[in-house]
Each structure stands twice: as structure tokens, then as C-alpha cells.
Design an enzyme around this catalytic site. Structure first.
Site, PDB file in Angstrom:
ATOM      1  CE  LYS A  58      -2.546  -2.740  -0.425  1.00 35.30           C
ATOM      2  NZ  LYS A  58      -2.533  -4.209  -0.350  1.00 35.30           N
ATOM      3  N   GLY A 188      -0.600 -14.169 -13.436  1.00 39.93           N
ATOM      4  CA  GLY A 188      -1.694 -14.180 -12.463  1.00 39.93           C
ATOM      5  C   GLY A 188      -2.357 -12.815 -12.342  1.00 39.93           C
ATOM      6  CB  VAL A 191      -5.509  -9.717  -4.701  1.00 41.44           C
ATOM      7  CG1 VAL A 191      -5.675  -8.417  -3.965  1.00 41.44           C
ATOM      8  CG2 VAL A 191      -6.777 -10.520  -4.625  1.00 41.44           C
ATOM      9  NE  ARG A 280       0.881 -15.119   0.901  1.00 42.90           N
ATOM     10  CZ  ARG A 280       2.172 -14.782   1.049  1.00 42.90           C
ATOM     11  NH1 ARG A 280       2.854 -14.277   0.046  1.00 42.90           N
ATOM     12  NH2 ARG A 280       2.774 -14.949   2.207  1.00 42.90           N
ATOM     13  CG  HIS A 452     -24.938  17.010  -0.612  1.00 42.86           C
ATOM     14  ND1 HIS A 452     -24.883  16.220  -1.740  1.00 42.86           N
ATOM     15  CD2 HIS A 452     -24.900  18.304  -1.030  1.00 42.86           C
ATOM     16  CE1 HIS A 452     -24.842  17.015  -2.812  1.00 42.86           C
ATOM     17  NE2 HIS A 452     -24.846  18.289  -2.407  1.00 42.86           N
TER      18      HIS A 452
HETATM   19  P1  FAD Z   1       1.584 -14.211   8.310  1.00 44.46           P
HETATM   20  O1  FAD Z   1       1.356 -12.768   8.241  1.00 44.46           O
HETATM   21  O2  FAD Z   1       2.180 -14.896   7.138  1.00 44.46           O
HETATM   22  O3  FAD Z   1       2.498 -14.449   9.593  1.00 44.46           O
HETATM   23  C1  FAD Z   1       2.982 -15.716   9.946  1.00 44.46           C
HETATM   24  C2  FAD Z   1       4.210 -15.536  10.814  1.00 44.46           C
HETATM   25  O4  FAD Z   1       4.585 -16.796  11.342  1.00 44.46           O
HETATM   26  C3  FAD Z   1       5.425 -15.023  10.039  1.00 44.46           C
HETATM   27  O5  FAD Z   1       5.948 -13.906  10.691  1.00 44.46           O
HETATM   28  C4  FAD Z   1       6.394 -16.187  10.046  1.00 44.46           C
HETATM   29  O6  FAD Z   1       7.771 -15.789  10.113  1.00 44.46           O
HETATM   30  C5  FAD Z   1       6.001 -16.897  11.329  1.00 44.46           C
HETATM   31  N1  FAD Z   1       6.348 -18.329  11.357  1.00 44.46           N
HETATM   32  C6  FAD Z   1       6.108 -19.258  10.396  1.00 44.46           C
HETATM   33  N2  FAD Z   1       6.501 -20.473  10.815  1.00 44.46           N
HETATM   34  C7  FAD Z   1       7.002 -20.299  12.078  1.00 44.46           C
HETATM   35  C8  FAD Z   1       7.527 -21.177  13.047  1.00 44.46           C
HETATM   36  N3  FAD Z   1       7.614 -22.499  12.841  1.00 44.46           N
HETATM   37  N4  FAD Z   1       7.964 -20.659  14.222  1.00 44.46           N
HETATM   38  C9  FAD Z   1       7.868 -19.318  14.468  1.00 44.46           C
HETATM   39  N5  FAD Z   1       7.359 -18.447  13.589  1.00 44.46           N
HETATM   40  C10 FAD Z   1       6.911 -18.928  12.418  1.00 44.46           C
HETATM   41  N6  FAD Z   1      -4.332  -8.876   3.272  1.00 44.46           N
HETATM   42  C11 FAD Z   1      -5.217  -7.900   3.519  1.00 44.46           C
HETATM   43  O7  FAD Z   1      -6.156  -8.110   4.298  1.00 44.46           O
HETATM   44  N7  FAD Z   1      -5.106  -6.670   2.937  1.00 44.46           N
HETATM   45  C12 FAD Z   1      -4.098  -6.379   2.084  1.00 44.46           C
HETATM   46  O8  FAD Z   1      -4.016  -5.253   1.582  1.00 44.46           O
HETATM   47  C13 FAD Z   1      -3.146  -7.390   1.797  1.00 44.46           C
HETATM   48  N8  FAD Z   1      -2.125  -7.139   0.953  1.00 44.46           N
HETATM   49  C14 FAD Z   1      -1.195  -8.113   0.721  1.00 44.46           C
HETATM   50  C15 FAD Z   1      -0.164  -7.843  -0.172  1.00 44.46           C
HETATM   51  C16 FAD Z   1       0.790  -8.806  -0.442  1.00 44.46           C
HETATM   52  C17 FAD Z   1       1.908  -8.494  -1.408  1.00 44.46           C
HETATM   53  C18 FAD Z   1       0.719 -10.077   0.212  1.00 44.46           C
HETATM   54  C19 FAD Z   1       1.762 -11.123  -0.049  1.00 44.46           C
HETATM   55  C20 FAD Z   1      -0.318 -10.363   1.084  1.00 44.46           C
HETATM   56  C21 FAD Z   1      -1.293  -9.388   1.347  1.00 44.46           C
HETATM   57  N9  FAD Z   1      -2.368  -9.625   2.202  1.00 44.46           N
HETATM   58  C22 FAD Z   1      -3.289  -8.653   2.430  1.00 44.46           C
HETATM   59  C23 FAD Z   1      -2.532 -10.915   2.880  1.00 44.46           C
HETATM   60  C24 FAD Z   1      -2.032 -10.833   4.338  1.00 44.46           C
HETATM   61  O9  FAD Z   1      -0.692 -10.419   4.341  1.00 44.46           O
HETATM   62  C25 FAD Z   1      -2.173 -12.183   5.007  1.00 44.46           C
HETATM   63  O10 FAD Z   1      -3.504 -12.642   4.895  1.00 44.46           O
HETATM   64  C26 FAD Z   1      -1.817 -12.089   6.489  1.00 44.46           C
HETATM   65  O11 FAD Z   1      -0.495 -11.648   6.667  1.00 44.46           O
HETATM   66  C27 FAD Z   1      -1.985 -13.459   7.160  1.00 44.46           C
HETATM   67  O12 FAD Z   1      -1.656 -13.348   8.508  1.00 44.46           O
HETATM   68  P2  FAD Z   1      -1.133 -14.618   9.320  1.00 44.46           P
HETATM   69  O13 FAD Z   1      -0.896 -14.146  10.710  1.00 44.46           O
HETATM   70  O14 FAD Z   1      -2.012 -15.765   9.106  1.00 44.46           O
HETATM   71  O15 FAD Z   1       0.259 -15.016   8.631  1.00 44.46           O
HETATM   72  P1  NAD Z   2      -4.976 -14.911  -6.165  1.00 42.26           P
HETATM   73  O1  NAD Z   2      -5.565 -16.220  -5.835  1.00 42.26           O
HETATM   74  O2  NAD Z   2      -5.679 -13.658  -5.810  1.00 42.26           O
HETATM   75  O3  NAD Z   2      -4.716 -14.824  -7.752  1.00 42.26           O
HETATM   76  C1  NAD Z   2      -3.929 -15.753  -8.432  1.00 42.26           C
HETATM   77  C2  NAD Z   2      -4.309 -15.685  -9.900  1.00 42.26           C
HETATM   78  O4  NAD Z   2      -3.358 -16.442 -10.624  1.00 42.26           O
HETATM   79  C3  NAD Z   2      -5.680 -16.278 -10.192  1.00 42.26           C
HETATM   80  O5  NAD Z   2      -6.414 -15.408 -11.001  1.00 42.26           O
HETATM   81  C4  NAD Z   2      -5.351 -17.581 -10.904  1.00 42.26           C
HETATM   82  O6  NAD Z   2      -6.329 -17.968 -11.837  1.00 42.26           O
HETATM   83  C5  NAD Z   2      -4.041 -17.220 -11.591  1.00 42.26           C
HETATM   84  N1  NAD Z   2      -3.194 -18.367 -11.900  1.00 42.26           N
HETATM   85  C6  NAD Z   2      -2.980 -19.486 -11.167  1.00 42.26           C
HETATM   86  N2  NAD Z   2      -2.090 -20.292 -11.784  1.00 42.26           N
HETATM   87  C7  NAD Z   2      -1.731 -19.667 -12.936  1.00 42.26           C
HETATM   88  C8  NAD Z   2      -0.833 -19.988 -13.977  1.00 42.26           C
HETATM   89  N3  NAD Z   2      -0.122 -21.110 -13.972  1.00 42.26           N
HETATM   90  N4  NAD Z   2      -0.713 -19.113 -15.008  1.00 42.26           N
HETATM   91  C9  NAD Z   2      -1.436 -17.941 -15.021  1.00 42.26           C
HETATM   92  N5  NAD Z   2      -2.300 -17.596 -14.045  1.00 42.26           N
HETATM   93  C10 NAD Z   2      -2.435 -18.439 -13.006  1.00 42.26           C
HETATM   94  O7  NAD Z   2      -3.498 -14.964  -5.535  1.00 42.26           O
HETATM   95  P2  NAD Z   2      -2.419 -13.827  -5.316  1.00 42.26           P
HETATM   96  O8  NAD Z   2      -2.707 -12.648  -6.170  1.00 42.26           O
HETATM   97  O9  NAD Z   2      -1.107 -14.507  -5.425  1.00 42.26           O
HETATM   98  O10 NAD Z   2      -2.677 -13.420  -3.817  1.00 42.26           O
HETATM   99  C11 NAD Z   2      -2.497 -14.396  -2.766  1.00 42.26           C
HETATM  100  C12 NAD Z   2      -3.365 -14.073  -1.581  1.00 42.26           C
HETATM  101  O11 NAD Z   2      -2.927 -12.883  -0.948  1.00 42.26           O
HETATM  102  C13 NAD Z   2      -4.814 -13.885  -1.985  1.00 42.26           C
HETATM  103  O12 NAD Z   2      -5.565 -14.906  -1.391  1.00 42.26           O
HETATM  104  C14 NAD Z   2      -5.219 -12.562  -1.432  1.00 42.26           C
HETATM  105  O13 NAD Z   2      -6.371 -12.660  -0.660  1.00 42.26           O
HETATM  106  C15 NAD Z   2      -4.051 -12.118  -0.553  1.00 42.26           C
HETATM  107  N6  NAD Z   2      -3.826 -10.694  -0.869  1.00 42.26           N
HETATM  108  C16 NAD Z   2      -4.801  -9.803  -0.494  1.00 42.26           C
HETATM  109  C17 NAD Z   2      -4.669  -8.473  -0.825  1.00 42.26           C
HETATM  110  C18 NAD Z   2      -5.754  -7.520  -0.437  1.00 42.26           C
HETATM  111  O14 NAD Z   2      -6.551  -7.858   0.419  1.00 42.26           O
HETATM  112  N7  NAD Z   2      -5.818  -6.337  -1.015  1.00 42.26           N
HETATM  113  C19 NAD Z   2      -3.574  -8.037  -1.555  1.00 42.26           C
HETATM  114  C20 NAD Z   2      -2.618  -8.964  -1.933  1.00 42.26           C
HETATM  115  C21 NAD Z   2      -2.758 -10.301  -1.573  1.00 42.26           C
END
Ligand code: FAD
Ligand code: NAD
Length: 479
Positions: A58, A188, A191, A280, A452
């Protein structure tokens, strides 16, 4: 003697750190194990979300939006800014500063709430014992009355496009480019692909998105996804190729050559960088001893019930390692629910009311059922749509693309879903999340006074339109 805690949380992402804080607030002796470290070996809290997910993406979306606006959006206001230039290291520096402020804040919150933060790796053994391996140390045993697993998720790698950390990268790599790629490929159109593709497109990259499915944004209301496709391809400069499957990649002289099947035809493209964002998967490798009593489901997620209880009594799992959307806010609220249930409360989570947001421009946000789901279920409904082009506030901001759409039950008038593409969609949809949590009808929304001029009036008018008496747009003719 082994250390003893009421609760041991493994993982300090949004699921884990929130669970740990809430447990401690409820008087439970709580430890939180996190293995993430910075390059100086200092523990880092906040997980994917704060370090390489929600927050840094973001930060770059905001910076790139300002750049794009400065180069494309000022003339209409009668403003000329002269030459606008871009400093990528400064942009990255700002992003890193925000991340370190927030992750440091989590360390402070854990401390302030009395959570014992343990830097190292956690593993669940039989009988709710946890093996804790400190960074660079020998494993120790911790006994816990309850364990919360919150180890999150990691990017999926596909054989035809393996990450090399330089030219072919995952989302983490795509947050760290040191210069704007001239030509960027994204595998892909999910999102991540759309958000990070937008960042680099706004900064000047020519972006081609290769998506395997024949339809764009399948999980989104079709009226909204059609509008999004039109806007992203025409105005945001994303070249989105649907029904296209990557079959191979090679890196030659610093360029990534990609072959893909477009339907049945084999095609080729060449890029400076390739982002692979195809979903993921849950992080469970090495987490569970064979006799831990916790099982995985058929998709590799930790198996839990509606209350995030695993198959082992006293062991819970939250966030990206369990079923449901991979969203930070879903992880956090599961963490709260579990903490409260451990302390004897009957807290539940309404999984039907979790908002989703895609932070493109315009933003896309939704909650509840979409039109195609209601049709498939045979639910009687009416839809009300208010286009932002009819909003005075959107017009004043020169941000009129998109719409608010509200779906109501035709018989009970209950709001079933809200789907928005447009300015501030993320904040607007939250109004409907609250309304739906309170069981609101479209008439309830119709009778509320909205300020408004505001974008929120779009929500009001969409509810009025669903009832057939919008004021500021013509209404559908009654059947
Ligand atoms: P994580 O945030 O993955 O945290 C897991 C933690 O566990 C990590 O710190 C890891 O190091 C630790 N861990 C793993 N294994 C072990 C172990 N054995 N011992 C100790 N520690 C360990 N979601 C949104 O809602 N809004 C968004 O705008 C958004 N944007 C995103 C953008 C990107 C590029 C990505 C990749 C994801 C985004 N997401 C977004 C998704 C969001 O980041 C995840 O859904 C969220 O972080 C999940 O939280 P979690 O606590 O389950 O896991
Ligand atoms: P996603 O599931 O949103 O999208 C993956 C896309 O890749 C899908 O459209 C799928 O059809 C396509 N795809 C899969 N295999 C393919 C292939 N071999 N060739 C071409 N296309 C293919 O997954 P993501 O964008 O990697 O995001 C992962 C997770 O992170 C999501 O579940 C999302 O909720 C979370 N996330 C959330 C936010 C947010 O809330 N704003 C932002 C980033 C990530």
C-alpha cells in the site's frame, strides 16, 4: 524444568500477534514465538502483512498513485507542475521506514501487554508441548495449556516460472525493484498481480498480465469485474491476457523470455522482469510432529472447525494456515475469537461479513453475496446500482469511474451484498459491513441521513435504487 504458559502462539503475523495480545489482555500467561529476523539478526514481528504484504504494497500503491496523478491528473484542475521526476530509492526508503515503524510498534505492543516474545522457531509436539528453537540455540521444551498456530502462508512457485530472486520474482521481490522495468510481465491477474502490476504501470512500465482463467476476477461480482477489466485495460495501461497459461521461461542476457499458450496457440513475450503471483500456500512444513494430533485438510490447510479449533483439544489455528480468505483482517479477528474462547467466552466470527478489497485505482471492494451467486442459489433479489458519474463529490474530485451496487432480498429487504468499484471503495464498503452485521434492510439505509456532498451518498442512492426510488438517477421501470 520446562517453561509453562497458559497460551503459546506460534507466529507473530496479524493472526498470531493479535491472538497473543488479546490472550494477555484476558489475563492468560502468554508467549509468542516468531522466527522472522532482520539482516542484523533482530527479531521482526508483524508477519507477511507488515513486512512484505499489505503495508509495503500500500505504501508503493500510494506513492505511485501520487506520481501518476502528478503526471496525468493535474491539468484538468488547471494546475501545471512543470517537470515531475521520480526517485525510486526515496520511494523504497519511505516504504521501509513505514514498515520498520509498524513492526517496531508490534514489539512494543507485545511488551506493553505482557506477552513473552520468543525469537526463534516453534514446533508442535504431542500433548500440546511446543519445541522452541531460539535463533542459533538448542531446542527447548515449553508446556502450554493451549497452543495457537499462526504460521501464515508463502507464495506458490510454478515449475515453468521458478523464482530466481532477480528477474523472476514473487511478490516480495516485486516490492524491491531498484528501477522501473521497461517491460514487466505478471503471471496471475489476482489481487497481487493487479496491485503490484498497477504500481509499476503507474511508474511507467509497460505491463502485460498473463492469466490462466478465461474470465477476469472470477470471485468478483460480474458487473464489477467487467467494469474493472474495461478500466484497467483502457485507462490504467494493463495489457491483460486471459485464458493464457505460461509453459516455460528462460533468462537470457538479463531478459525473461516467456512462452505461453493463448488458447491453443503458443506465443512468446520478452520482459525485463517477471512477477509470478499465482496464489499462496499455508506454511505447515516442519510445524507439526507426526503425533501432534493436528491434521491437515485435503488442500494442505490445518483442519479446523468454525471456531478455529483443530482436531487436537486445546490447539487452535488462525489466519492463512486455515480455510477461508487469506486476508489480514480475517486472521486478526480469528485471533481475537480464539483468545476469547480460550478464556471462556462464546465469541464467534461472522464469516459471511468479511470485506474484500483490491487496492487498484479505482479500488474494488465487496462484502456478502454477488449477483452470480444469488442467481445460482435461486435467491429472489433486486439490485440497485449508483454510478459515480452521477456523484457531485466524485465529479469534484475528477474520479467518476465505477459504481456502488447493493443487492437486497426481494421478500425480506435484507441486504445480501454490496459491490463497489470506485473512489474510496475500501472505506465505503465498510458501511455495508456494519449494516449487514446489524441485519439492515435496504429501507434502513434509505432512511439514514448521509452527508452531502460525499462519496457515501453513492451507498445511499444504491440502496434507494434497489428499492426502486433513487433520487439522483433514473429508476428501473417496474416489471
Ligand atoms: P503471516 O502474516 O504470514 O504471519 C505468519 C508468521 O509466522 C510469520 O511472521 C512467520 O515468520 C512466522 N512463522 C512461520 N513459521 C514459524 C515457526 N515455525 N515458528 C515461528 N514463527 C513462524 N491482506 C489484507 O487483508 N489486505 C491487504 O491489503 C493485503 N495485501 C497483501 C499484499 C501482499 C503483497 C501479500 C503477499 C499479502 C497481502 N495480504 C493482504 C494478505 C495478508 O498479508 C495475510 O492474509 C496475512 O499476513 C496473514 O496473517 P497470518 O498471521 O495468518 O500469517
Ligand atoms: P490470487 O488467488 O488472488 O490470484 C492468483 C491468480 O493467478 C488467479 O487469477 C489464478 O487464476 C491465476 N493463476 C494461477 N495459476 C496460474 C498460472 N499457472 N498461469 C497464469 N495464471 C495463473 O493470488 P495472489 O494474487 O497470489 O494473492 C495471494 C493471496 O494474498 C490472496 O488470497 C489474497 O487474498 C491475498 N492478498 C490480499 C490483498 C488484499 O486484500 N488487497 C492483496 C494482496 C494479496
Amino acid at each position: 524444568m520446562a517453561q509453562q504458559f497458559d497460551v503459546v502462539v506460534i507466529g507473530a503475523g496479524p493472526g498470531g500477534y493479535v491472538a497473543a495480545i488479546r490472550c494477555a489482555q484476558l489475563g492468560l500467561k502468554t508467549a509468542c514465538i516468531e522466527k522472522w529476523q532482520d539482516d542484523k539478526g533482530k527479531p521482526v514481528y508483524g508477519g507477511t502483512c507488515l513486512n512484505v504484504g499489505c503495508i509495503p504494497s500500500k505504501a508503493l500503491l500510494d506513492s505511485s498513485h501520487r506520481y501518476h496523478d502528478a503526471t496525468h491528473g493535474l491539468a484538468v484542475h488547471g494546475i501545471s507542475a512543470g517537470e515531475v521526476s521520480m526517485d525510486i530509492p526515496a520511494m523504497m526508503g519511505r516504504k521501509r521506514q513505514i514498515v520498520s515503524q509498524l513492526t517496531g510498534g508490534i514489539a512494543g505492543l507485545l511488551k506493553a501487554n505482557g506477552v513473552t516474545a520468543l525469537s526463534g522457531s516453534g514446533r508442535l509436539l504431542a500433548g500440546r508441548k511446543v519445541e522452541f528453537t531460539p535463533q542459533g540455540g538448542a531446542p527447548e521444551l515449553i508446556e502450554a495449556a493451549n497452543v495457537i498456530l499462526a504460521t501464515g502462508s508463502s507464495p506458490i512457485e510454478i515449475p515453468p516460472a521458478r523464482f530466481d530472486g532477480d528477474r523472476i520474482v514473487d511478490s516480495t521481490g516485486a516490492l524491491e525493484f531498484s528501477e522501473v522495468p521497461k517491460r514487466l510481465g505478471v503471471v496471475g491477474a489476482g489481487v497481487i498481480g493487479l496491485e503490484l502490476g498497477s504500481v509499476w504501470a503507474r511508474l511507467g512500465a509497460e505491463v502485460v498480465v498473463i492469466e490462466a482463467l478465461p474470465e477476469f476476477l472470477m470471485m468478483v461480482d460480474q458487473q464489477v469485474s467487467k467494469e474493472a477489466y474495461k478500466l484497467f485495460t483502457k485507462q490504467q495501461g494493463l495489457d491483460i491476457r486471459l485464458n493464457a497459461r505460461v509453459t516455460g521461461t528462460s533468462v537470457v542476457d538479463g531478459r525473461v523470455n516467456v512462452t505461453y499458450l493463448d488458447g491453443d496457440a503458443e506465443k512468446q513475450e520478452s520482459f525485463d522482469r517477471l512477477i509470478v503471483a499465482v496464489g499462496r500456500r499455508p506454511v505447515t512444513k516442519g510445524l507439526l510432529a507426526a503425533d501432534s494430533g493436528v491434521n491437515l485438510d485435503e488442500r494442505g490447510f490445518v483442519h479446523v472447525n468454525d471456531f478455529c479449533q483443530t482436531d487436537m483439544p486445546g490447539v487452535f489455528a488462525v489466519g492463512d494456515i486455515v480455510r477461508g480468505p487469506m486476508l489480514a483482517h480475517k486472521a486478526m479477528e480469528e485471533g481475537v475469537m480464539v483468545a476469547e474462547r480460550i478464556s471462556g467466552r462464546k465469541t464467534q466470527l461472522n464469516y459471511d461479513c468479511i470485506p474484500s478489497i483490491i487496492y487498484t485505482h479505482p479500488e474494488i471492494a465487496w462484502v456478502g453475496a454477488n449477483e452470480q451467486q444469488l442467481k445460482a442459489a435461486g435467491t429472489p433479489y433486486t439490485a440497485g446500482v449508483f454510478p459515480f458519474v452521477a456523484s457531485g463529490r466524485a465529479m469534484a474530485a475528477n474520479d467518476t469511474a465505477g459504481m456502488v451496487k447493493i443487492l437486497r432480498h426481494e421478500e425480506t429487504d435484507r441486504i445480501l451484498g454490496c459491490h463497489i468499484i470506485g473512489p474510496s471503495a475500501a472505506d465505503l464498503v465498510q458501511q455495508m459491513v456494519i449494516a449487514m452485521e446489524f441485519g439492515a434492510t435496504a429501507e434502513d439505509i434509505a432512511l439514514i441521513v448521509f452527508g452531502h456532498p460525499s462519496l457515501s451518498e453513492g451507498v445511499h442512492e444504491a440502496a434507494l435504487a434497489a428499492l426502486g426510488h433513487a433520487i439522483h438517477i433514473p429508476n428501473r421501470k417496474k416489471k
